[in-house]
Design an enzyme around this catalytic site. Structure first.
Site, PDB file in Angstrom:
ATOM      1  N   PRO A 194       0.924  -1.546   0.183  1.00 14.23           N
ATOM      2  CA  PRO A 194      -0.089   0.061  -0.133  1.00 14.23           C
ATOM      3  C   PRO A 194       0.645   1.354  -0.436  1.00 14.23           C
ATOM      4  O   PRO A 194       0.796   1.920   0.595  1.00 14.23           O
ATOM      5  CB  PRO A 194      -0.825  -0.241   0.870  1.00 14.23           C
ATOM      6  CG  PRO A 194       0.396  -1.095   2.232  1.00 14.23           C
ATOM      7  CD  PRO A 194       0.825  -1.742   1.084  1.00 14.23           C
ATOM      8  N   CYS A 195       1.484   1.453  -0.814  1.00 10.76           N
ATOM      9  CA  CYS A 195       1.829   3.071  -1.065  1.00 10.76           C
ATOM     10  C   CYS A 195       1.272   3.982  -1.123  1.00 10.76           C
ATOM     11  O   CYS A 195       1.845   4.995  -0.845  1.00 10.76           O
ATOM     12  CB  CYS A 195       3.047   2.549  -2.341  1.00 10.76           C
ATOM     13  SG  CYS A 195       2.150   2.472  -4.115  1.00 10.76           S
TER      14      CYS A 195
END
Length: 183
Positions: A141-142
């Site tokens: 989850p950047c």
């Protein structure tokens, strides 16, 4: 081995995600319908790409459930072979330590990963570059990684899928208030 891939429809502004998996696990998530990204990944891994193959069903299903708000954690294994070195260390730390509905700063993630000890501002910039090269965004989850904004806390920073997509994903997770789609 093959690389199986499909396109998962998504609400606006995300629109669609290209999802690819190997026998090892999820290896690629790309924004939009992106067969070129699949071809590059398949070439790098030395695999044949097969659209809508059985090997991608579970990964695509989990991505669709997440986008529908029915999934908060991915259980499909991740195939990390498109990452290496510091990039892999930082992305694996992000995946393991920053859960649904949480955010972390670039510098803080650098510290958590141990990859940039003592590098200060350079560490945050390095993590930013790594987020831009993440082959599995959304699942790794950047979008949860934010820029420091002094005493006010966090600012959105950049995002490969566009800032509207980052805002939408963070609203989905309850980090930001949802926006009204008037048109």
């Amino acid at each position: 081995m093959t690389l199986s891939w499909t396109v998962v429809p998504a609400p606006s502004p995300v629109r669609a995600l290209t999802v690819a998996a190997t026998e090892v696990g999820l290896v690629l998530v790309a924004f939009g319908d992106d067969p070129e990204a699949v071809a590059r990944a398949a070439e790098k891994l030395g695999l044949d790409a097969v659209r809508d193959g059985d090997g991608v069903t579970e990964a695509a299903g989990q991505v669709a459930e997440y986008l529908d708000g029915r999934r908060r954690e991915f259980t499909v294994p991740v195939d990390w072979r498109l990452t290496a070195g510091t990039q892999r260390t930082v992305l694996q730390t992000l995946y393991a330590r920053v859960g649904y509905g949480k955010v972390v700063g670039y510098g803080e993630l650098a510290g958590l990963s141990g990859a940039y000890a003592g590098h200060g501002y350079t560490a945050a910039r390095g993590v930013g570059t790594i987020m831009g090269s993440n082959p599995v965004p959304v699942v790794v989850p950047c979008h949860r990684v934010m820029a420091a904004d002094g005493p006010r806390g966090f600012a959105l920073g950049g995002f490969g899928g566009g800032l509207a997509t980052k805002e939408w994903l963070l609203a989905l997770e309850g980090v930001l208030p949802p926006t009204l789609d008037l048109f």
